[in-house]
Design a protein around this motif. Structure first.
Motif, PDB file in Angstrom:
ATOM      1  N   ALA A  68       0.823  -1.217   0.000  1.00  0.00           N
ATOM      2  CA  ALA A  68       0.000   0.000   0.000  1.00  0.00           C
ATOM      3  C   ALA A  68       0.850   1.258   0.000  1.00  0.00           C
ATOM      4  N   SER A  69       2.088   1.174   0.483  1.00  0.00           N
ATOM      5  CA  SER A  69       2.968   2.333   0.515  1.00  0.00           C
ATOM      6  C   SER A  69       3.325   2.778  -0.901  1.00  0.00           C
ATOM      7  N   THR A  70       3.739   1.825  -1.737  1.00  0.00           N
ATOM      8  CA  THR A  70       4.033   2.153  -3.131  1.00  0.00           C
ATOM      9  C   THR A  70       2.783   2.636  -3.849  1.00  0.00           C
ATOM     10  N   ALA A  71       1.664   1.972  -3.603  1.00  0.00           N
ATOM     11  CA  ALA A  71       0.413   2.362  -4.258  1.00  0.00           C
ATOM     12  C   ALA A  71       0.032   3.793  -3.903  1.00  0.00           C
ATOM     13  N   PHE A  72       0.255   4.184  -2.661  1.00  0.00           N
ATOM     14  CA  PHE A  72      -0.074   5.549  -2.248  1.00  0.00           C
ATOM     15  C   PHE A  72       0.783   6.557  -3.001  1.00  0.00           C
ATOM     16  N   VAL A  73       2.073   6.270  -3.102  1.00  0.00           N
ATOM     17  CA  VAL A  73       2.971   7.179  -3.830  1.00  0.00           C
ATOM     18  C   VAL A  73       2.509   7.338  -5.270  1.00  0.00           C
ATOM     19  N   LEU A  74       2.289   6.213  -5.946  1.00  0.00           N
ATOM     20  CA  LEU A  74       1.967   6.264  -7.370  1.00  0.00           C
ATOM     21  C   LEU A  74       0.619   6.932  -7.645  1.00  0.00           C
ATOM     22  N   SER A  75      -0.288   6.865  -6.696  1.00  0.00           N
ATOM     23  CA  SER A  75      -1.612   7.451  -6.905  1.00  0.00           C
ATOM     24  C   SER A  75      -1.689   8.917  -6.498  1.00  0.00           C
ATOM     25  N   HIS A  76      -0.631   9.454  -5.881  1.00  0.00           N
ATOM     26  CA  HIS A  76      -0.695  10.835  -5.402  1.00  0.00           C
ATOM     27  C   HIS A  76       0.325  11.782  -6.035  1.00  0.00           C
ATOM     28  N   VAL A  77       1.358  11.257  -6.701  1.00  0.00           N
ATOM     29  CA  VAL A  77       2.291  12.151  -7.377  1.00  0.00           C
ATOM     30  C   VAL A  77       1.647  12.705  -8.642  1.00  0.00           C
ATOM     31  N   SER A  78       2.230  13.764  -9.178  1.00  0.00           N
ATOM     32  CA  SER A  78       1.714  14.401 -10.395  1.00  0.00           C
ATOM     33  C   SER A  78       2.555  14.077 -11.623  1.00  0.00           C
ATOM     34  N   SER A  79       3.429  13.102 -11.509  1.00  0.00           N
ATOM     35  CA  SER A  79       4.350  12.760 -12.595  1.00  0.00           C
ATOM     36  C   SER A  79       3.608  12.187 -13.800  1.00  0.00           C
ATOM     37  N   ASP A  80       4.011  12.616 -14.988  1.00  0.00           N
ATOM     38  CA  ASP A  80       3.442  12.072 -16.212  1.00  0.00           C
ATOM     39  C   ASP A  80       4.093  10.742 -16.590  1.00  0.00           C
ATOM     40  N   VAL A  81       5.343  10.557 -16.166  1.00  0.00           N
ATOM     41  CA  VAL A  81       6.087   9.347 -16.512  1.00  0.00           C
ATOM     42  C   VAL A  81       6.301   8.525 -15.243  1.00  0.00           C
ATOM     43  N   ILE A  82       5.614   7.392 -15.164  1.00  0.00           N
ATOM     44  CA  ILE A  82       5.744   6.490 -14.016  1.00  0.00           C
ATOM     45  C   ILE A  82       5.904   5.068 -14.537  1.00  0.00           C
ATOM     46  N   THR A  83       6.985   4.434 -14.118  1.00  0.00           N
ATOM     47  CA  THR A  83       7.230   3.039 -14.475  1.00  0.00           C
ATOM     48  C   THR A  83       7.351   2.229 -13.194  1.00  0.00           C
ATOM     49  N   GLU A  84       6.528   1.192 -13.060  1.00  0.00           N
ATOM     50  CA  GLU A  84       6.598   0.320 -11.882  1.00  0.00           C
ATOM     51  C   GLU A  84       7.055  -1.072 -12.303  1.00  0.00           C
ATOM     52  N   ARG A  85       8.008  -1.599 -11.575  1.00  0.00           N
ATOM     53  CA  ARG A  85       8.501  -2.945 -11.813  1.00  0.00           C
ATOM     54  C   ARG A  85       8.266  -3.789 -10.552  1.00  0.00           C
ATOM     55  N   ILE A  86       7.714  -4.979 -10.721  1.00  0.00           N
ATOM     56  CA  ILE A  86       7.503  -5.892  -9.600  1.00  0.00           C
ATOM     57  C   ILE A  86       8.659  -6.885  -9.566  1.00  0.00           C
ATOM     58  N   LEU A  87       9.295  -6.983  -8.407  1.00  0.00           N
ATOM     59  CA  LEU A  87      10.430  -7.885  -8.218  1.00  0.00           C
ATOM     60  C   LEU A  87       9.921  -9.166  -7.562  1.00  0.00           C
ATOM     61  N   GLU A  88       9.921 -10.240  -8.298  1.00  0.00           N
ATOM     62  CA  GLU A  88       9.321 -11.484  -7.814  1.00  0.00           C
ATOM     63  C   GLU A  88      10.249 -12.303  -6.927  1.00  0.00           C
ATOM     64  N   ARG A  89      11.555 -12.043  -6.996  1.00  0.00           N
ATOM     65  CA  ARG A  89      12.505 -12.928  -6.308  1.00  0.00           C
ATOM     66  C   ARG A  89      13.187 -12.291  -5.109  1.00  0.00           C
ATOM     67  N   SER A  90      12.858 -11.053  -4.809  1.00  0.00           N
ATOM     68  CA  SER A  90      13.557 -10.326  -3.753  1.00  0.00           C
ATOM     69  C   SER A  90      12.605  -9.881  -2.657  1.00  0.00           C
ATOM     70  N   TYR A  91      13.156  -9.734  -1.452  1.00  0.00           N
ATOM     71  CA  TYR A  91      12.413  -9.170  -0.335  1.00  0.00           C
ATOM     72  C   TYR A  91      12.691  -7.664  -0.253  1.00  0.00           C
ATOM     73  N   HIS A  92      12.590  -7.092   0.941  1.00  0.00           N
ATOM     74  CA  HIS A  92      12.626  -5.640   1.072  1.00  0.00           C
ATOM     75  C   HIS A  92      13.940  -5.013   0.587  1.00  0.00           C
ATOM     76  N   VAL A  93      15.069  -5.569   1.008  1.00  0.00           N
ATOM     77  CA  VAL A  93      16.362  -4.978   0.642  1.00  0.00           C
ATOM     78  C   VAL A  93      16.766  -5.503  -0.735  1.00  0.00           C
ATOM     79  N   ALA A  94      15.969  -5.144  -1.726  1.00  0.00           N
ATOM     80  CA  ALA A  94      16.127  -5.700  -3.070  1.00  0.00           C
ATOM     81  C   ALA A  94      17.429  -5.280  -3.726  1.00  0.00           C
ATOM     82  N   THR A  95      18.023  -4.194  -3.267  1.00  0.00           N
ATOM     83  CA  THR A  95      19.285  -3.719  -3.843  1.00  0.00           C
ATOM     84  C   THR A  95      20.453  -4.647  -3.526  1.00  0.00           C
ATOM     85  N   MET A  96      20.238  -5.606  -2.611  1.00  0.00           N
ATOM     86  CA  MET A  96      21.260  -6.599  -2.285  1.00  0.00           C
ATOM     87  C   MET A  96      20.754  -8.016  -2.553  1.00  0.00           C
TER      88      MET A  96
END
Length: 258
Positions: A199-227
């Motif tokens: 819901a945190s990501t959903a809130f961001v994406l539904s409230h910003v005014s950006s015209d360009v939004i790309t969302e990617r779902i990471l199926e194999r990673s948990y929270h610290v996806a950068t590692m």
């Protein structure tokens, strides 16, 4: 207080396009270091600061508050801005809230945001924090939510509750002004995240005014996806995002077009 070796900030000179990296709550630059180094290797000027109270002890973090963390991120952003024509901001978890706040305050100076599991909302159990932090100093750790075995985020062994309550107050501030964010967004969200709700990501994406939004779902990673198991996707697609929206041709050191 001595800063742990793994928590040292990272900076790299580069061209006229810069990227600021903001790490998460109870973490340190370690969680973003590989991403920052890959970005620097592609020719970008990179700044990965250590936020106050992080990389030392959870007790020290408990005597800082969100304006301290934002102040450090803002200082690093303005320093990059003084040396670059174009600046992007990348963040993990709470670092995304810092990135969003910078984009709210500097709408004409942030070229784009690359966000990984952005935290602006918490799970329902966090609603007790305004009271609980007066009764207890800490709770169990939220660090190292990583699917890949043997990988450690090097986050604190305890979560400081007074600082966590301050983070929640920052979320309120950030959520109230998300409509001021107009820059392009690249957002990565882990399908399984034990730290931040979807819901945190959903809130961001539904409230910003950006015209360009790309969302990617990471199926194999948990929270610290950068590692975690999808880190290469994050590295590759963020570099493509920076190149596409930097207004340059060729290397990141090229002059902006137009």
């Amino acid at each position: 207080m001595q800063v742990s070796d793994f928590a040292q900030p990272f900076h790299a000179d580069g061209g006229r396009v810069g990227v600021l990296f903001c790490h998460g709550f109870t973490g340190s630059p370690w969680s973003l270091l590989e991403w920052a180094k890959v970005t620097a290797g592609a020719g970008y000027r990179v700044s990965l600061p250590r936020l106050p109270g992080h990389g030392t002890s959870w007790q020290e973090l408990n005597v800082t508050e969100w304006r301290d963390w934002y102040g450090a991120a803002e200082h690093a952003f303005l320093e990059l801005r003084a040396n670059c024509d174009t600046v992007f901001i990348a963040g993990l978890s709470m670092g995304c809230a810092l990135a969003l706040r910078l984009a709210e305050r500097y709408p004409d100076q942030v070229a784009g945001l690359a966000l990984v599991n952005p935290a602006v909302l918490g799970f329902p159990k966090m609603r007790a924090l305004p009271v609980l932090h007066h009764l207890r100093a800490s709770a169990k750790s939220i660090g190292s939510d990583i699917a890949e075995p043997g990988i450690q985020e090097q986050a604190y062994a305890r979560t400081p509750l007074k600082a966590a309550n301050s983070m929640m107050r920052m979320w309120v501030d950030v959520r109230a002004c998300l409509d001021l964010v107009h820059c392009p967004l690249l957002v990565f969200r882990s399908a399984t995240d034990h730290v931040v709700p979807a819901a945190s990501t959903a809130f961001v994406l539904s409230h910003v005014s950006s015209d360009v939004i790309t969302e990617r779902i990471l199926e194999r990673s948990y929270h610290v996806a950068t590692m975690d198991r999808d880190k290469e996707q994050i590295f590759t697609e963020s570099l493509q995002f920076f190149a596409e929206h930097s207004g340059t041709t060729g290397s990141p050191g090229a002059a902006p077009q137009g």
